[in-house]
Design a protein around this motif. Structure first.
Motif, PDB file in Angstrom:
ATOM      1  N   ILE A 206     -63.015  28.416 -81.666  1.00 24.47           N
ATOM      2  CA  ILE A 206     -63.719  28.525 -80.385  1.00 24.47           C
ATOM      3  C   ILE A 206     -65.027  27.744 -80.405  1.00 24.47           C
ATOM      4  N   SER A 207     -65.793  27.872 -81.479  1.00 24.14           N
ATOM      5  CA  SER A 207     -67.075  27.159 -81.527  1.00 24.14           C
ATOM      6  C   SER A 207     -66.864  25.648 -81.550  1.00 24.14           C
ATOM      7  N   THR A 208     -65.888  25.174 -82.304  1.00 24.30           N
ATOM      8  CA  THR A 208     -65.595  23.740 -82.328  1.00 24.30           C
ATOM      9  C   THR A 208     -65.158  23.255 -80.954  1.00 24.30           C
ATOM     10  N   SER A 209     -64.293  24.004 -80.299  1.00 24.67           N
ATOM     11  CA  SER A 209     -63.816  23.614 -78.969  1.00 24.67           C
ATOM     12  C   SER A 209     -64.950  23.590 -77.954  1.00 24.67           C
ATOM     13  N   MET A 210     -65.848  24.560 -78.031  1.00 25.60           N
ATOM     14  CA  MET A 210     -66.951  24.592 -77.075  1.00 25.60           C
ATOM     15  C   MET A 210     -67.953  23.471 -77.333  1.00 25.60           C
ATOM     16  N   ILE A 211     -68.192  23.150 -78.588  1.00 17.44           N
ATOM     17  CA  ILE A 211     -69.082  22.026 -78.900  1.00 17.44           C
ATOM     18  C   ILE A 211     -68.486  20.725 -78.384  1.00 17.44           C
ATOM     19  N   LEU A 212     -67.192  20.525 -78.618  1.00 18.36           N
ATOM     20  CA  LEU A 212     -66.535  19.313 -78.118  1.00 18.36           C
ATOM     21  C   LEU A 212     -66.490  19.291 -76.592  1.00 18.36           C
ATOM     22  N   GLY A 213     -66.295  20.458 -75.972  1.00 17.96           N
ATOM     23  CA  GLY A 213     -66.303  20.530 -74.515  1.00 17.96           C
ATOM     24  C   GLY A 213     -67.655  20.182 -73.934  1.00 17.96           C
ATOM     25  N   ALA A 214     -68.710  20.697 -74.556  1.00 18.50           N
ATOM     26  CA  ALA A 214     -70.061  20.378 -74.087  1.00 18.50           C
ATOM     27  C   ALA A 214     -70.348  18.886 -74.264  1.00 18.50           C
ATOM     28  N   ALA A 215     -69.946  18.337 -75.405  1.00 20.71           N
ATOM     29  CA  ALA A 215     -70.152  16.902 -75.641  1.00 20.71           C
ATOM     30  C   ALA A 215     -69.374  16.063 -74.632  1.00 20.71           C
ATOM     31  N   THR A 216     -68.163  16.476 -74.322  1.00 22.39           N
ATOM     32  CA  THR A 216     -67.344  15.758 -73.331  1.00 22.39           C
ATOM     33  C   THR A 216     -68.019  15.772 -71.965  1.00 22.39           C
ATOM     34  N   ALA A 217     -68.523  16.940 -71.565  1.00 25.86           N
ATOM     35  CA  ALA A 217     -69.210  17.034 -70.273  1.00 25.86           C
ATOM     36  C   ALA A 217     -70.467  16.175 -70.249  1.00 25.86           C
ATOM     37  N   VAL A 218     -71.228  16.188 -71.326  1.00 26.25           N
ATOM     38  CA  VAL A 218     -72.451  15.382 -71.396  1.00 26.25           C
ATOM     39  C   VAL A 218     -72.111  13.889 -71.320  1.00 26.25           C
ATOM     40  N   ILE A 219     -71.085  13.480 -72.034  1.00 28.21           N
ATOM     41  CA  ILE A 219     -70.670  12.073 -71.979  1.00 28.21           C
ATOM     42  C   ILE A 219     -70.260  11.707 -70.563  1.00 28.21           C
ATOM     43  N   GLY A 220     -69.513  12.598 -69.896  1.00 27.68           N
ATOM     44  CA  GLY A 220     -69.108  12.336 -68.517  1.00 27.68           C
ATOM     45  C   GLY A 220     -70.299  12.181 -67.590  1.00 27.68           C
ATOM     46  N   VAL A 221     -71.271  13.071 -67.741  1.00 29.96           N
ATOM     47  CA  VAL A 221     -72.465  13.004 -66.890  1.00 29.96           C
ATOM     48  C   VAL A 221     -73.242  11.729 -67.187  1.00 29.96           C
ATOM     49  N   ARG A 222     -73.412  11.410 -68.450  1.00 28.50           N
ATOM     50  CA  ARG A 222     -74.190  10.200 -68.809  1.00 28.50           C
ATOM     51  C   ARG A 222     -73.512   8.929 -68.316  1.00 28.50           C
ATOM     52  N   THR A 223     -72.181   8.875 -68.359  1.00 26.72           N
ATOM     53  CA  THR A 223     -71.503   7.679 -67.859  1.00 26.72           C
ATOM     54  C   THR A 223     -71.509   7.634 -66.340  1.00 26.72           C
ATOM     55  N   LEU A 224     -71.586   8.783 -65.695  1.00 31.34           N
ATOM     56  CA  LEU A 224     -71.635   8.831 -64.244  1.00 31.34           C
ATOM     57  C   LEU A 224     -73.012   8.384 -63.753  1.00 31.34           C
ATOM     58  N   VAL A 225     -74.053   8.796 -64.447  1.00 28.37           N
ATOM     59  CA  VAL A 225     -75.424   8.491 -64.039  1.00 28.37           C
ATOM     60  C   VAL A 225     -75.806   7.049 -64.405  1.00 28.37           C
ATOM     61  N   ALA A 226     -75.310   6.576 -65.524  1.00 28.05           N
ATOM     62  CA  ALA A 226     -75.714   5.246 -66.023  1.00 28.05           C
ATOM     63  C   ALA A 226     -75.189   4.123 -65.158  1.00 28.05           C
TER      64      ALA A 226
ATOM     65  N   PRO B 123     -63.964   7.864 -61.478  1.00 32.29           N
ATOM     66  CA  PRO B 123     -62.923   8.887 -61.687  1.00 32.29           C
ATOM     67  C   PRO B 123     -62.797   9.322 -63.151  1.00 32.29           C
ATOM     68  N   LEU B 124     -62.978   8.400 -64.083  1.00 34.98           N
ATOM     69  CA  LEU B 124     -62.892   8.774 -65.494  1.00 34.98           C
ATOM     70  C   LEU B 124     -64.083   9.632 -65.917  1.00 34.98           C
ATOM     71  N   SER B 125     -65.251   9.318 -65.398  1.00 37.82           N
ATOM     72  CA  SER B 125     -66.422  10.146 -65.677  1.00 37.82           C
ATOM     73  C   SER B 125     -66.223  11.556 -65.143  1.00 37.82           C
ATOM     74  N   LEU B 126     -65.660  11.671 -63.961  1.00 38.64           N
ATOM     75  CA  LEU B 126     -65.407  12.984 -63.364  1.00 38.64           C
ATOM     76  C   LEU B 126     -64.369  13.765 -64.161  1.00 38.64           C
ATOM     77  N   ILE B 127     -63.366  13.078 -64.689  1.00 40.50           N
ATOM     78  CA  ILE B 127     -62.363  13.742 -65.526  1.00 40.50           C
ATOM     79  C   ILE B 127     -63.007  14.288 -66.793  1.00 40.50           C
ATOM     80  N   LEU B 128     -63.911  13.522 -67.403  1.00 36.59           N
ATOM     81  CA  LEU B 128     -64.619  14.008 -68.589  1.00 36.59           C
ATOM     82  C   LEU B 128     -65.457  15.234 -68.268  1.00 36.59           C
ATOM     83  N   ILE B 129     -66.149  15.200 -67.157  1.00 37.38           N
ATOM     84  CA  ILE B 129     -66.966  16.342 -66.756  1.00 37.38           C
ATOM     85  C   ILE B 129     -66.080  17.561 -66.505  1.00 37.38           C
ATOM     86  N   LEU B 130     -64.997  17.371 -65.780  1.00 38.28           N
ATOM     87  CA  LEU B 130     -64.069  18.462 -65.486  1.00 38.28           C
ATOM     88  C   LEU B 130     -63.478  19.046 -66.765  1.00 38.28           C
TER      89      LEU B 130
END
Length: 73
Positions: free
Chosen positions: A53-73, A6-13
């Protein structure tokens, strides 16, 4: 790193939400008359919003990547 699913999914969302919300805001900022001066040069209004906007989008992309990596790992 291991996270409960659930935490990984929240990060992805959260990451996807950020990547969906900011581009329309950027389009509105670019059309705003305060974004350019009389000569067409970028104003501080535009510069500050581009950084936000650029900072927020970079952090958003990083958050999604972290969520995916923790979900897959």
């Amino acid at each position: 790193m291991e996270l409960p699913t659930p935490l990984s999914l929240i990060l992805i969302l959260a990451g996807v939400w950020t990547l969906i919300v900011w581009p329309p805001f950027l389009r509105r900022i670019l059309k705003d008359p305060r974004a350019r001066d009389g000569n067409g040069a970028a104003t501080r209004f535009l510069t500050v919003h581009l950084m936000l906007i650029s900072t927020s989008m970079i952090l958003g992309a990083a958050t999604a990547v972290i969520g995916v990596r923790t979900l897959v790992a």
